[in-house]
Each structure stands twice: as C-alpha cells, then as structure tokens.
Design an enzyme around this catalytic site. Structure first.
Site, PDB file in Angstrom:
ATOM      1  N   ARG A 137     -66.411  25.857 135.543  1.00 54.15           N
ATOM      2  CA  ARG A 137     -66.116  24.424 135.627  1.00 54.15           C
ATOM      3  C   ARG A 137     -65.770  23.884 134.250  1.00 54.15           C
ATOM      4  O   ARG A 137     -66.502  24.098 133.281  1.00 54.15           O
ATOM      5  CB  ARG A 137     -67.349  23.677 136.168  1.00 54.15           C
ATOM      6  CG  ARG A 137     -67.271  23.458 137.656  1.00 54.15           C
ATOM      7  CD  ARG A 137     -68.526  22.821 138.188  1.00 54.15           C
ATOM      8  NE  ARG A 137     -68.793  21.484 137.641  1.00 54.15           N
ATOM      9  CZ  ARG A 137     -69.710  20.668 138.171  1.00 54.15           C
ATOM     10  NH1 ARG A 137     -70.404  21.023 139.214  1.00 54.15           N
ATOM     11  NH2 ARG A 137     -69.906  19.486 137.634  1.00 54.15           N
ATOM     12  N   ARG A 148     -72.027  14.702 128.537  1.00 51.61           N
ATOM     13  CA  ARG A 148     -72.618  14.246 129.799  1.00 51.61           C
ATOM     14  C   ARG A 148     -74.105  13.957 129.634  1.00 51.61           C
ATOM     15  O   ARG A 148     -74.620  13.003 130.207  1.00 51.61           O
ATOM     16  CB  ARG A 148     -72.380  15.287 130.900  1.00 51.61           C
ATOM     17  CG  ARG A 148     -70.953  15.244 131.422  1.00 51.61           C
ATOM     18  CD  ARG A 148     -70.530  16.582 131.946  1.00 51.61           C
ATOM     19  NE  ARG A 148     -71.145  16.892 133.220  1.00 51.61           N
ATOM     20  CZ  ARG A 148     -71.359  18.141 133.652  1.00 51.61           C
ATOM     21  NH1 ARG A 148     -71.043  19.154 132.891  1.00 51.61           N
ATOM     22  NH2 ARG A 148     -71.868  18.331 134.825  1.00 51.61           N
TER      23      ARG A 148
HETATM   24  P1  AMP Z   1     -71.421  15.451 139.091  1.00 46.89           P
HETATM   25  O1  AMP Z   1     -70.968  16.550 139.978  1.00 46.89           O
HETATM   26  O2  AMP Z   1     -72.301  14.447 139.784  1.00 46.89           O
HETATM   27  O3  AMP Z   1     -72.010  15.950 137.806  1.00 46.89           O
HETATM   28  O4  AMP Z   1     -70.113  14.620 138.675  1.00 46.89           O
HETATM   29  C1  AMP Z   1     -69.038  15.224 137.987  1.00 46.89           C
HETATM   30  C2  AMP Z   1     -68.219  14.165 137.283  1.00 46.89           C
HETATM   31  O5  AMP Z   1     -67.696  13.233 138.251  1.00 46.89           O
HETATM   32  C3  AMP Z   1     -68.970  13.301 136.277  1.00 46.89           C
HETATM   33  O6  AMP Z   1     -69.087  13.916 135.020  1.00 46.89           O
HETATM   34  C4  AMP Z   1     -68.087  12.066 136.251  1.00 46.89           C
HETATM   35  O7  AMP Z   1     -66.896  12.307 135.520  1.00 46.89           O
HETATM   36  C5  AMP Z   1     -67.678  11.917 137.700  1.00 46.89           C
HETATM   37  N1  AMP Z   1     -68.637  11.095 138.474  1.00 46.89           N
HETATM   38  C6  AMP Z   1     -69.443  11.516 139.494  1.00 46.89           C
HETATM   39  N2  AMP Z   1     -70.178  10.511 139.974  1.00 46.89           N
HETATM   40  C7  AMP Z   1     -69.852   9.407 139.242  1.00 46.89           C
HETATM   41  C8  AMP Z   1     -70.274   8.058 139.254  1.00 46.89           C
HETATM   42  N3  AMP Z   1     -71.221   7.614 140.122  1.00 46.89           N
HETATM   43  N4  AMP Z   1     -69.697   7.203 138.372  1.00 46.89           N
HETATM   44  C9  AMP Z   1     -68.766   7.628 137.510  1.00 46.89           C
HETATM   45  N5  AMP Z   1     -68.335   8.886 137.421  1.00 46.89           N
HETATM   46  C10 AMP Z   1     -68.861   9.784 138.290  1.00 46.89           C
END
Ligand code: AMP
Length: 195
Positions: A137, A148
């Site tokens: 990823r 992050r």
């Molecule tokens: P995750 O799989 O939840 O780690 O999400 C991967 C990426 O998607 C994050 O690093 C953000 O770029 C985007 N993302 C996911 N959920 C959100 C959210 N609630 N608000 C803003 N960006 C999000």
C-alpha cells in the site's frame, strides 16, 4: 422495538481496528462501513471521486470533510444498515464527529458504543511496515505512516474527549493478540446491547 448496534471504532492506523471492525460486522450481521475502503474502491474503479482522492490517500493526508460526510450520510441510510453499522475510519476529526452527531440525531439512531483502540506508536509503525511489505500500500510507505500518525494524534485522538461525556466511550487494549482484543470487544458489546 428491535435493538440496533451502532458501533464506532477509532484508533491509529495499525491498531488492528479494521480487522476487528470486520469481525464485529460478521458476528452481528451488520455492514462494515470503512471510509478508507470506500475511497480505495473508488480509486480502483477510477470514478471521479477516486481520481480526486488518489493523491490525497497516497500522501497520507485527510480527504476534505464534505466529501467524506456525504459518503457516510448515503451509506448509513442504505437498507442494509437498518439494524446497525460498524463505522471504521470515520469520524477522523471533531468537525466530522459533530456532523455525525447531527446525522444520527436526525435519524434518531444513537451510538451503542464507541471503541477507542489504545496502542503505542512504535507498535503501529512495526505492524504497518509489515503490511507495506505484504500488500504494497502506497500509504504504508515510512513517510506516509509518520504523517498519518501525526494527523491521528492531532486530529483524531481528541475524539475521546468528544465522546467521553456520552458515557459510550470504551478503551480497547489493542497491543494484545487479535483474539484477546476480540474477547474484550465482545464483552463490551454484550454489555452495551439492550437485551
Ligand atoms: P484508512 O483505511 O481508514 O486508514 O484510510 C485510508 C485513507 O483514506 C486515509 O489516510 C485518508 O486519506 C482517507 N480517509 C479515510 N477516512 C477518512 C475520513 N473520515 N476523513 C478524511 N480522510 C479519510
């Protein structure tokens, strides 16, 4: 009235919350609503949304709130979410949490439990680097991981204060094995669901 299970999970990337969210969804037969998965699907199928958010995800930044909130509003309103949902990755900041409060108030669907995954950064980094090697990823590259985690502490961690006053917030010891974490979650949910 049938009881709903409206669960929300938050925790840093690498805390195992995605795995546990899927397990809750399977066990209680409710949809796993992951904004990260929704964005990754949009990118894979090259929709206009996907093209717009790809560089944002690759850099480990947050997608603008209005896009994210719109997706959640639509998803929670879908028929398969009638008996509940597991929200994973949303809300990510206080503005999103307030938008969710408004939406759930409108729908008269209070949260059953809010699970905060507690885990040291070092362990998250170790797990994420392992995942980068396995899955490749782009946002699991070391710079994006650091970004992050920094965003998590600044934007997302304050959610614990936001939800503490609701009496629904429960800390999950996420530095343990998958099965141990699952046992803790099940115990919490059994207590939270009205008989
Ligand atoms: P995750 O799989 O939840 O780690 O999400 C991967 C990426 O998607 C994050 O690093 C953000 O770029 C985007 N993302 C996911 N959920 C959100 C959210 N609630 N608000 C803003 N960006 C999000």
């Amino acid at each position: 009235m049938p009881s709903q299970l409206n669960v929300l999970l938050f925790g840093p990337q690498g805390s195992g919350k995605g795995t546990q969210a899927k397990r809750i969804a399977a066990e209680y037969d409710i949809p796993h609503v992951s904004t990260g998965d929704m964005f990754r699907d949009a990118i894979a199928t090259q929709t206009p949304l996907g093209l717009r958010v790809k560089p944002i995800l690759d850099a480990g930044e947050l997608v603008p709130d209005e896009l994210t909130i719109g997706l959640i509003r639509e998803r929670i309103g879908a028929p398969d979410a009638h008996d509940g949902f597991v929200l994973d990755g949303f809300p990510r900041n206080i503005a999103q949490a307030e938008a969710l409060d408004d939406l759930l108030g409108e729908l008269d669907r209070p949260l059953t439990a809010v699970l905060e995954f507690l885990i040291p950064d070092e362990l998250c980094i170790e797990r994420l680097l392992g995942r980068a090697a396995d899955e490749g990823r782009a946002d699991d590259a070391p710079e994006a991981i650091a970004r992050r985690l920094e965003i998590y502490h600044r934007e997302t961690e304050p959610l614990s204060e936001h939800y503490r006053s609701t009496g629904k917030l429960v800390g999950v010891h996420a530095d343990r094995s998958m099965d141990e974490v699952w046992a803790e979650i099940q115990q919490t949910l059994e207590q939270a669901v009205p008989a």
